[in-house]
Scaffold this active site. Structure first.
Site, PDB file in Angstrom:
ATOM      1  N   GLU A   2       0.809  -1.207   0.000  1.00  0.00           N
ATOM      2  CA  GLU A   2       0.000   0.000   0.000  1.00  0.00           C
ATOM      3  C   GLU A   2       0.845   1.261   0.000  1.00  0.00           C
ATOM      4  O   GLU A   2       2.046   1.220   0.261  1.00  0.00           O
ATOM      5  CB  GLU A   2      -0.968   0.002   1.174  1.00  0.00           C
ATOM      6  CG  GLU A   2      -0.377  -0.475   2.462  1.00  0.00           C
ATOM      7  CD  GLU A   2      -1.454  -0.714   3.519  1.00  0.00           C
ATOM      8  OE1 GLU A   2      -2.048   0.276   3.962  1.00  0.00           O
ATOM      9  OE2 GLU A   2      -1.660  -1.871   3.903  1.00  0.00           O
ATOM     10  N   CYS A  58       7.718  -4.214  15.249  1.00  0.00           N
ATOM     11  CA  CYS A  58       7.412  -3.154  16.224  1.00  0.00           C
ATOM     12  C   CYS A  58       5.982  -3.368  16.736  1.00  0.00           C
ATOM     13  O   CYS A  58       5.078  -3.681  15.967  1.00  0.00           O
ATOM     14  CB  CYS A  58       7.544  -1.776  15.583  1.00  0.00           C
ATOM     15  SG  CYS A  58       9.208  -1.436  14.986  1.00  0.00           S
ATOM     16  N   CYS A  91       4.166   8.206  -0.024  1.00  0.00           N
ATOM     17  CA  CYS A  91       4.782   7.297   0.941  1.00  0.00           C
ATOM     18  C   CYS A  91       4.899   5.937   0.271  1.00  0.00           C
ATOM     19  O   CYS A  91       3.893   5.389  -0.186  1.00  0.00           O
ATOM     20  CB  CYS A  91       3.877   7.239   2.173  1.00  0.00           C
ATOM     21  SG  CYS A  91       4.395   6.026   3.373  1.00  0.00           S
ATOM     22  N   CYS A 134       2.920  -1.427  15.097  1.00  0.00           N
ATOM     23  CA  CYS A 134       2.837  -1.297  13.639  1.00  0.00           C
ATOM     24  C   CYS A 134       2.148  -2.507  13.020  1.00  0.00           C
ATOM     25  O   CYS A 134       2.493  -3.651  13.318  1.00  0.00           O
ATOM     26  CB  CYS A 134       4.247  -1.141  13.075  1.00  0.00           C
ATOM     27  SG  CYS A 134       4.272  -0.951  11.297  1.00  0.00           S
ATOM     28  N   CYS A 174       7.228  -7.056   6.930  1.00  0.00           N
ATOM     29  CA  CYS A 174       8.393  -6.477   7.601  1.00  0.00           C
ATOM     30  C   CYS A 174       8.800  -7.441   8.704  1.00  0.00           C
ATOM     31  O   CYS A 174       7.942  -8.063   9.332  1.00  0.00           O
ATOM     32  CB  CYS A 174       8.010  -5.127   8.206  1.00  0.00           C
ATOM     33  SG  CYS A 174       9.377  -4.265   8.994  1.00  0.00           S
ATOM     34  N   CYS A 187       0.596   2.552   8.286  1.00  0.00           N
ATOM     35  CA  CYS A 187       1.262   1.370   7.727  1.00  0.00           C
ATOM     36  C   CYS A 187       0.499   0.064   7.879  1.00  0.00           C
ATOM     37  O   CYS A 187       0.214  -0.352   8.991  1.00  0.00           O
ATOM     38  CB  CYS A 187       2.586   1.143   8.453  1.00  0.00           C
ATOM     39  SG  CYS A 187       3.710   2.459   8.298  1.00  0.00           S
TER      40      CYS A 187
END
Ligand code: SAH
Length: 347
Positions: free
Chosen positions: A90, A114, A103, A117, A110, A335
């Site tokens: 995205e 975190c 962005c 996130c 990922c 995100c």
């Protein structure tokens, strides 16, 4: 992905390919310009048809396709893109007075994990290649009626899904291609790379001598509290991270941005003072981020009063800080949130 992406090739690399198939080298610049305008092979009108067919056979010409677009009340666009292997990523386009910032994502998923996130919930699926990162910029630019000479995307932030420094070579190549004068030619000054803090890679990035803005997702002022929020804090202490940032600043003299999500546990008066001493000797700006809640991450935003109080405490400590405008929250701008919702809805 079976074929290499056309947008990941520099003029020199296209030149080599052309030499290998006995085509003249002047075609390299023509093909590069078409690629940077995200043209389909049928649009490459000054290229002979047999060569167009070879391009089509050799390369993936449209590595990123806009699958869905959502437009927020505040004018922010959110894109869901499909890659050639069907993976989804995205992106968000934010409109400012000075231009349009896109962005971009650097990985599918990922592996940084975190806690706040949504991108990392399922771990890393794969890296994007340079052409897939650039393809996001080029396809949105074209979608908005732009070209390489009339840019509709003027600024880039590497703040979508993924950790840019965990995909180092592709990201550096992307930055060089996006700022190439024969291409979309976005000045490196208008490109920001955001990292959760891979200290050794920050040093490597410094040695690349790029003119980009380095943004550090700091989010805490002690190792203990950072470890609770971010797994990367187990790999590098704050001292190690700030040493690497200092190396970057000393070498580039470019102002560093620190991002700081405002949560109950990291916004005390002591945090403001520690932030001041951590960043001593580095020209910097603190970007305060109101926490963006999502069903999966269970984080809660502070009240406006508490946010203002922390901002004031930073100001009193001598730091320059601004609170990031919350754009696109009605379209799940943060995100990884949109992809998760779309995937959930389609099951
Ligand atoms: N991996 C890179 C870039 C992607 S995240 C990095 O960590 O910097 C871009 C920014 O959005 C980071 O500062 C990240 O910490 C922040 N972010 C992620 N999820 C968020 C959420 N739910 N609310 C507010 N900020 C968030």
């Amino acid at each position: 992905m079976t074929k290499p992406t056309l947008q990941s090739k520099s003029i020199e690399e296209l030149n080599e390919w052309l030499a290998g198939i006995g085509e003249p080298s002047f075609r390299a610049k023509q093909i590069f310009e078409w690629a940077q305008n995200y043209a389909s092979v049928s649009e490459m009108t000054n290229i002979p048809k047999p060569l167009r067919e070879k391009i089509d056979a050799e390369f993936c010409v449209a590595p990123v396709i806009i699958e869905r677009e959502f437009i927020s009340k505040d004018g922010t666009h959110k894109f869901l893109y499909k890659l050639s292997d069907g993976e989804l990523i995205e992106g968000v386009l934010m409109k400012y007075k000075y231009g349009n910032t896109l962005c971009v994502s650097t990985q599918v998923g990922c592996r940084m994990g975190c806690s706040f996130c949504a991108s990392g919930i399922d771990g890393l699926i794969r890296n994007l290649d340079a052409g897939e990162i650039l393809g996001q910029v080029l396809c949105v630019n074209k979608h908005l009626g732009g070209s390489t000479t009339d840019r509709k995307v003027t600024n880039i932030v590497l703040m979508g899904s993924g950790e840019p420094l965990d995909n180092f070579d592709n990201v550096v190549k992307f930055i060089k291609l996006a700022s190439a004068t024969e291409g979309i030619n976005i000045s490196q000054r208008n490109i920001s790379l955001s990292t959760c803090g891979l200290a050794d890679k920050i040093r490597r990035l410094t040695d690349e001598n790029l003119g980009i803005t380095l943004t550090i997702s700091l989010h805490a002022t002690t190792d203990e509290s950072r470890k609770k929020l971010m797994k990367i804090a187990n790999a590098y202490t704050l001292v190690e991270l700030m040493d690497a940032v200092r190396y970057y600043f000393d070498k580039t003299r470019r102002r560093v941005v620190f991002e700081y999500i405002m949560l109950k546990e990291n916004t005390t008066h002591q945090d403001a003072l520690r932030l001041r001493s951590l960043t001593r000797g580095i020209a910097c700006h603190v970007n305060l981020i109101p926490a963006n809640p999502s069903p999966e991450t269970n984080i809660k935003p502070l009240t406006k009063e508490r946010e203002t109080k922390f901002w004031q405490a930073l100001k009193d400590a001598g730091l320059t800080a601004t609170t990031r405008r919350t754009l696109g929250s009605d379209i799940e701008g943060a995100c990884g949130q949109l992809k998760r919702r779309v995937l959930k809805d389609s099951i």
